[in-house]
Design an enzyme around this catalytic site. Sequence first.
Site, PDB file in Angstrom:
ATOM      1  N   ARG A  48       2.370 -13.945  13.728  1.00  0.00           N
ATOM      2  CA  ARG A  48       3.249 -13.046  12.965  1.00  0.00           C
ATOM      3  C   ARG A  48       3.882 -13.825  11.825  1.00  0.00           C
ATOM      4  NH1 ARG A  48       7.927 -12.732  14.635  1.00  0.00           N
ATOM      5  NH2 ARG A  48       7.527 -12.200  16.805  1.00  0.00           N
ATOM      6  N   TYR A 100       5.129   7.125  -7.208  1.00  0.00           N
ATOM      7  CA  TYR A 100       4.247   7.437  -6.089  1.00  0.00           C
ATOM      8  C   TYR A 100       5.033   8.183  -5.001  1.00  0.00           C
ATOM      9  CZ  TYR A 100       1.133   6.673  -2.135  1.00  0.00           C
ATOM     10  OH  TYR A 100       0.335   6.854  -1.048  1.00  0.00           O
ATOM     11  N   ASP A 172       5.931  -1.914  -9.425  1.00  0.00           N
ATOM     12  CA  ASP A 172       4.730  -1.560  -8.674  1.00  0.00           C
ATOM     13  C   ASP A 172       3.549  -1.674  -9.640  1.00  0.00           C
ATOM     14  OD1 ASP A 172       2.579  -0.207  -7.511  1.00  0.00           O
ATOM     15  OD2 ASP A 172       3.856   1.233  -6.464  1.00  0.00           O
ATOM     16  N   LYS A 197      -5.749  -0.195  -2.983  1.00  0.00           N
ATOM     17  CA  LYS A 197      -6.353   0.425  -4.169  1.00  0.00           C
ATOM     18  C   LYS A 197      -7.263  -0.582  -4.885  1.00  0.00           C
ATOM     19  CE  LYS A 197      -3.661   3.650  -2.683  1.00  0.00           C
ATOM     20  NZ  LYS A 197      -2.322   3.895  -3.182  1.00  0.00           N
TER      21      LYS A 197
HETATM   22  C1  LIG Z   1      -1.000   4.027  -2.578  1.00  0.00           C
HETATM   23  C2  LIG Z   1       0.174   3.563  -3.339  1.00  0.00           C
HETATM   24  C3  LIG Z   1       1.297   3.034  -2.689  1.00  0.00           C
HETATM   25  C4  LIG Z   1       1.404   2.970  -1.169  1.00  0.00           C
HETATM   26  O1  LIG Z   1       0.485   2.089  -0.633  1.00  0.00           O
HETATM   27  P1  LIG Z   1      -0.174   2.218   0.850  1.00  0.00           P
HETATM   28  O2  LIG Z   1      -1.081   1.049   0.887  1.00  0.00           O
HETATM   29  O3  LIG Z   1      -0.864   3.526   0.888  1.00  0.00           O
HETATM   30  O4  LIG Z   1       0.955   2.138   1.822  1.00  0.00           O
HETATM   31  C5  LIG Z   1       2.357   2.607  -3.472  1.00  0.00           C
HETATM   32  N1  LIG Z   1       2.321   2.689  -4.813  1.00  0.00           N
HETATM   33  C6  LIG Z   1       1.252   3.201  -5.477  1.00  0.00           C
HETATM   34  C7  LIG Z   1       1.276   3.281  -6.958  1.00  0.00           C
HETATM   35  C8  LIG Z   1       0.149   3.664  -4.765  1.00  0.00           C
HETATM   36  O5  LIG Z   1      -0.894   4.185  -5.420  1.00  0.00           O
END
Ligand SMILES: *Cc1c(COP(=O)(O)O)cnc(C)c1O
Length: 393
Positions: A48, A100, A172, A197
């Site tokens: 962990r 998001y 982000d 992504k």
């Molecule tokens: C998908 C996404 C998230 C969340 O991520 P997960 O891996 O699905 O928890 C946060 N910000 C953006 C811009 C996203 O496209």
Amino acid sequence: MAWKFSTKAIHAGQEPEEVTGAVNVPIFQTSTYAQQGIGQHKGWEYSRTHNPTRAALETCIAALEGGTHGFAFSSGLAALDAVMRLLNPGDHVVAGDDMYGGSFRLFDKVIRKYGVEFTYVDFTNPENVKGALRDETRMIYAETPTNPMMKLCDLQAIGTIAQESGALLVVDNTFMTPYLQRPLEFGASIVLHSSTKYIGGHSDVIGGLLVTNKPELAEQIGFHQNSCGAIPGPQDCYLTLRSLKTLSVRMDRHCSNAQLIADYLSKNEEFRSVNYPGLESFPQHELAKRQMSGFGGMISADLGSLERAKAFCRSVHLFFFAESLGGVESLLCHPVSMTHGAVPVEVRERLGITEGLVRFSVGIEDVNDLIEDIESALEAVRAVEQKEATLDA
Ligand SMILES: *Cc1c(COP(=O)(O)O)cnc(C)c1O
């Protein structure tokens, strides 16, 4: 060691393995590590806290974002949750008004319960961010470009506002990846990724990453990562690290395919509007050129009505009709019915998220096949209309 991006992606944190010389970082599928005696170990105690496969991924992403410390989490939202734990009751956050949906849900339904307050403003104008600051503002949370309207915020301007006010700027960077945009260079303190992504890039792993260049933040984030425990397993870290190696070549292809498709869409009269930062007609095209080194693989476009959007989504074949984005395969989604269903109608309309809007995550297939697929789906859109017209008559 001033390696360029693509070299870092393949080598940062990824020395050949000591025992065998294996060129890939092994999947250290272990929860614990044998220790030599009391207080004597090789730097690894419990997975962990630390795992060598995860450590390689964390070193590599930190190098790519130009930060000093990287942290891997079991999802993008787990990474965001760790960021939010830097805050205390009474703290205030200024965030974008079209971020998001899952991030908004975490803020509004979870974090707010613990006494943190949020103000949501349109980040396209930095003055809005400045105007929302309070004495208690501890964090500015930005996403650029936004989903699905591809609105940008000026990272330099917002970075300056953050520095002057003493608030932490968190960005982000999921849509751009460090290959196309590096927010730490503009004054951000933390960069967040849903590595699910583009970084993962193959639609086969859920994950999140954080990078910072501030040792005191790194210490707190590391403490929460270990205390809360939302860490990814070694297999997922391996897949993500493997994907980072090809990030630059994948992003180049995502960008060139998306540019050609955006050009095609914007010349096609079936679409009312096309949102892609690489189009000269895009309102923030100059800003995009200034802060991004490519325009990414995401496009949204308005077909004018729900019926037409439905016919289009039904008729594409190569583009899979699905949520998520950033994989090698092209995806199409309908934001109103899928990702933005929970957004109130008036907010949606203000943002321009209409019922006719479709969003493309352009993959790395041959672009001619993708355009052909769009073309044949548009035939189906026209056919539906003609049929309706005949029925009416
Ligand atoms: C998908 C996404 C998230 C969340 O991520 P997960 O891996 O699905 O928890 C946060 N910000 C953006 C811009 C996203 O496209």
